[in-house]
Write a protein that holds these residues in place. Structure first.
Motif, PDB file in Angstrom:
ATOM      1  N   ASP A 158       8.544   9.025   1.580  1.00 32.09           N
ATOM      2  CA  ASP A 158       9.037   8.719   0.240  1.00 32.09           C
ATOM      3  C   ASP A 158       9.936   7.491   0.333  1.00 32.09           C
ATOM      4  OD1 ASP A 158      11.439   9.639   1.328  1.00 32.09           O
ATOM      5  OD2 ASP A 158      11.422  11.531   0.209  1.00 32.09           O
ATOM      6  N   ASP A 159      10.612   7.152  -0.753  1.00 32.98           N
ATOM      7  CA  ASP A 159      11.456   5.955  -0.781  1.00 32.98           C
ATOM      8  C   ASP A 159      12.495   5.954   0.348  1.00 32.98           C
ATOM      9  OD1 ASP A 159      10.456   6.572  -3.581  1.00 32.98           O
ATOM     10  OD2 ASP A 159      11.277   4.566  -3.894  1.00 32.98           O
ATOM     11  N   LYS A 160      13.121   7.081   0.571  1.00 29.43           N
ATOM     12  CA  LYS A 160      14.168   7.180   1.586  1.00 29.43           C
ATOM     13  C   LYS A 160      13.610   6.938   2.982  1.00 29.43           C
ATOM     14  CE  LYS A 160      17.844  10.251   3.226  1.00 29.43           C
ATOM     15  NZ  LYS A 160      18.477  11.599   3.065  1.00 29.43           N
ATOM     16  N   ASP A 161      12.425   7.470   3.250  1.00 32.81           N
ATOM     17  CA  ASP A 161      11.804   7.274   4.559  1.00 32.81           C
ATOM     18  C   ASP A 161      11.474   5.803   4.790  1.00 32.81           C
ATOM     19  OD1 ASP A 161      11.692  10.075   5.331  1.00 32.81           O
ATOM     20  OD2 ASP A 161      10.119  10.286   3.822  1.00 32.81           O
ATOM     21  N   LEU A 162      10.937   5.135   3.766  1.00 27.75           N
ATOM     22  CA  LEU A 162      10.617   3.712   3.899  1.00 27.75           C
ATOM     23  C   LEU A 162      11.882   2.894   4.133  1.00 27.75           C
ATOM     24  CD1 LEU A 162       7.838   3.068   1.221  1.00 27.75           C
ATOM     25  CD2 LEU A 162       7.596   3.105   3.702  1.00 27.75           C
ATOM     26  N   SER A 163      12.921   3.203   3.394  1.00 28.94           N
ATOM     27  CA  SER A 163      14.186   2.493   3.567  1.00 28.94           C
ATOM     28  C   SER A 163      14.717   2.666   4.981  1.00 28.94           C
ATOM     29  CB  SER A 163      15.213   3.004   2.553  1.00 28.94           C
ATOM     30  OG  SER A 163      16.457   2.353   2.717  1.00 28.94           O
ATOM     31  N   GLY A 164      14.498   3.841   5.549  1.00 26.62           N
ATOM     32  CA  GLY A 164      14.980   4.124   6.894  1.00 26.62           C
ATOM     33  C   GLY A 164      14.308   3.294   7.970  1.00 26.62           C
ATOM     34  N   VAL A 165      13.110   2.774   7.687  1.00 22.27           N
ATOM     35  CA  VAL A 165      12.425   1.912   8.655  1.00 22.27           C
ATOM     36  C   VAL A 165      12.456   0.454   8.203  1.00 22.27           C
ATOM     37  CG1 VAL A 165      10.956   3.737   9.562  1.00 22.27           C
ATOM     38  CG2 VAL A 165      10.143   2.394   7.616  1.00 22.27           C
ATOM     39  N   GLY A 166      13.368   0.154   7.282  1.00 21.94           N
ATOM     40  CA  GLY A 166      13.603  -1.241   6.911  1.00 21.94           C
ATOM     41  C   GLY A 166      12.710  -1.806   5.837  1.00 21.94           C
ATOM     42  N   ILE A 167      12.032  -0.948   5.077  1.00 22.66           N
ATOM     43  CA  ILE A 167      11.151  -1.425   4.010  1.00 22.66           C
ATOM     44  C   ILE A 167      11.804  -1.114   2.671  1.00 22.66           C
ATOM     45  CG2 ILE A 167       8.890  -1.184   2.906  1.00 22.66           C
ATOM     46  CD1 ILE A 167       7.797  -0.401   5.683  1.00 22.66           C
ATOM     47  N   ASP A 168      12.200  -2.153   1.957  1.00 20.71           N
ATOM     48  CA  ASP A 168      12.908  -1.973   0.693  1.00 20.71           C
ATOM     49  C   ASP A 168      11.963  -2.035  -0.506  1.00 20.71           C
ATOM     50  OD1 ASP A 168      15.427  -1.668   1.911  1.00 20.71           O
ATOM     51  OD2 ASP A 168      15.620  -3.843   2.123  1.00 20.71           O
ATOM     52  N   HIS A 169      10.894  -1.278  -0.418  1.00 23.63           N
ATOM     53  CA  HIS A 169       9.944  -1.154  -1.519  1.00 23.63           C
ATOM     54  C   HIS A 169       9.665   0.324  -1.729  1.00 23.63           C
ATOM     55  CE1 HIS A 169       9.139  -5.453  -1.351  1.00 23.63           C
ATOM     56  NE2 HIS A 169       8.822  -5.355  -0.078  1.00 23.63           N
ATOM     57  N   SER A 170       9.191   0.668  -2.895  1.00 20.17           N
ATOM     58  CA  SER A 170       8.756   2.040  -3.136  1.00 20.17           C
ATOM     59  C   SER A 170       7.424   2.256  -2.415  1.00 20.17           C
ATOM     60  CB  SER A 170       8.576   2.274  -4.631  1.00 20.17           C
ATOM     61  OG  SER A 170       7.467   1.521  -5.110  1.00 20.17           O
ATOM     62  N   PRO A 171       7.033   3.511  -2.166  1.00 18.85           N
ATOM     63  CA  PRO A 171       5.717   3.755  -1.572  1.00 18.85           C
ATOM     64  C   PRO A 171       4.590   3.110  -2.371  1.00 18.85           C
ATOM     65  CG  PRO A 171       7.030   5.746  -1.479  1.00 18.85           C
ATOM     66  CD  PRO A 171       7.813   4.757  -2.301  1.00 18.85           C
ATOM     67  N   TYR A 172       4.703   3.133  -3.693  1.00 21.19           N
ATOM     68  CA  TYR A 172       3.679   2.523  -4.544  1.00 21.19           C
ATOM     69  C   TYR A 172       3.581   1.018  -4.289  1.00 21.19           C
ATOM     70  CZ  TYR A 172       1.356   0.853  -8.800  1.00 21.19           C
ATOM     71  OH  TYR A 172       0.497   0.229  -9.672  1.00 21.19           O
ATOM     72  N   GLU A 173       4.723   0.336  -4.281  1.00 19.21           N
ATOM     73  CA  GLU A 173       4.731  -1.113  -4.068  1.00 19.21           C
ATOM     74  C   GLU A 173       4.212  -1.466  -2.680  1.00 19.21           C
ATOM     75  OE1 GLU A 173       8.576  -2.463  -6.789  1.00 19.21           O
ATOM     76  OE2 GLU A 173       8.910  -1.553  -4.821  1.00 19.21           O
ATOM     77  N   GLN A 174       4.616  -0.695  -1.678  1.00 20.78           N
ATOM     78  CA  GLN A 174       4.181  -0.970  -0.307  1.00 20.78           C
ATOM     79  C   GLN A 174       2.681  -0.718  -0.156  1.00 20.78           C
ATOM     80  OE1 GLN A 174       5.694  -2.560   1.848  1.00 20.78           O
ATOM     81  NE2 GLN A 174       4.915  -2.052   3.884  1.00 20.78           N
ATOM     82  N   ALA A 175       2.188   0.333  -0.774  1.00 19.75           N
ATOM     83  CA  ALA A 175       0.755   0.622  -0.700  1.00 19.75           C
ATOM     84  C   ALA A 175      -0.061  -0.481  -1.360  1.00 19.75           C
ATOM     85  CB  ALA A 175       0.454   1.967  -1.354  1.00 19.75           C
ATOM     86  N   MET A 176       0.399  -0.977  -2.499  1.00 23.26           N
ATOM     87  CA  MET A 176      -0.300  -2.053  -3.184  1.00 23.26           C
ATOM     88  C   MET A 176      -0.338  -3.313  -2.329  1.00 23.26           C
ATOM     89  SD  MET A 176      -1.388  -0.853  -6.097  1.00 23.26           S
ATOM     90  CE  MET A 176      -1.716  -2.296  -7.128  1.00 23.26           C
ATOM     91  N   ARG A 177       0.783  -3.614  -1.701  1.00 20.60           N
ATOM     92  CA  ARG A 177       0.873  -4.803  -0.855  1.00 20.60           C
ATOM     93  C   ARG A 177      -0.066  -4.697   0.349  1.00 20.60           C
ATOM     94  NH1 ARG A 177       6.629  -7.181   1.097  1.00 20.60           N
ATOM     95  NH2 ARG A 177       6.607  -7.729  -1.111  1.00 20.60           N
ATOM     96  N   LEU A 178      -0.064  -3.545   1.002  1.00 12.06           N
ATOM     97  CA  LEU A 178      -0.897  -3.383   2.194  1.00 12.06           C
ATOM     98  C   LEU A 178      -2.377  -3.248   1.844  1.00 12.06           C
ATOM     99  CD1 LEU A 178       1.372  -1.112   4.415  1.00 12.06           C
ATOM    100  CD2 LEU A 178       0.887  -3.555   4.684  1.00 12.06           C
TER     101      LEU A 178
END
Length: 225
Positions: A119-139
């Motif tokens: 979730d958002d907190k997990d992504l932030s913990g690995v240095g990704i400042d995007h929501s899961p939705y935004e990161q999925a769209m980008r990848l």
């Protein structure tokens, strides 16, 4: 690829147990997803044994390394003739390009975007400042640009990604039937919702494999599709 989009996630410690489970439900699923747990326990031999059942094999190995290493790993599984293999899209364009180039002619290579346990907190913990939705769209966009066949994403993103990638191949895990327990999955939808949104493959594990009656569970899920 089979007409039934359900791929059963077969992550059980004993090969005999896995074979018994799949034989019970084989008429109501479309393929088998063999992940890291299965592959590390049973290797090529286990995959060959499961392939004898006659269903397409999805090797969910989530390869992620330097391009040369991933290409070599992809070549090493040619003999297994998998229908689908995963790589981590976060491995970058060069890695994905080499993975696709090294894959077998009939193997779809799909990029894992954001794990459905994140979730958002997990992504932030690995240095990704995007929501899961935004990161999925980008990848997803990067996977498409790298020549992959499609991506792995949650049911929450597949609809939007499908609109931008009309001919993409979309694998959706983390699915739970209506009223099913989410377990360690944080972004779940039902199999029907994922299918309606554009999913090509529906990965379902525990709702079938750990059901009191796996055959009845597989039948019930198939009926919703």
């Amino acid at each position: 690829m089979t007409h039934n989009p359900v791929f059963l996630a077969v992550d059980v410690p004993r090969l005999e147990t896995a074979i018994d489970l799949v034989q019970k439900v084989s008429g109501h699923i479309g393929g088998l997803k063999l992940g890291l747990e299965f592959f590390c326990a049973h290797g090529h031999h286990g995959v060959h044994e499961m392939a004898k059942i006659g269903l397409p094999i999805f090797l969910d190995l989530k390869l992620h390394d330097i391009p040369n290493t991933v290409a070599a790993a992809m070549q090493s599984i040619h003999v297994l003739e998998p229908a689908i293999v995963t790589v981590h899209a976060s491995g970058g364009r060069a890695m994905m390009e080499d993975a696709k180039a090294a894959a077998g002619e009939n193997t779809k290579v799909v990029g894992v975007t954001v794990l459905t346990s994140f979730d958002d907190k997990d992504l932030s913990g690995v240095g990704i400042d995007h929501s899961p939705y935004e990161q999925a769209m980008r990848l997803a966009e990067l996977s498409k640009a790298s020549g992959l066949d499609g991506i792995v994403c949650s049911g929450h993103e597949v609809g939007a990604i499908h609109k931008q990638w009309k001919d993409g191949f979309f694998v959706v895990p983390g699915l739970r039937p209506a009223k099913g327990k989410a377990g360690d999955q944080k972004r779940t939808v039902t199999p029907r919702e994922a299918r309606d949104a554009g999913a090509s493959v529906l990965v379902i594990g525990r709702p079938i494999s750990r059901a009191e009656n796996p055959l009845a569970a597989a039948r019930s899920i198939e009926a919703t599709l």
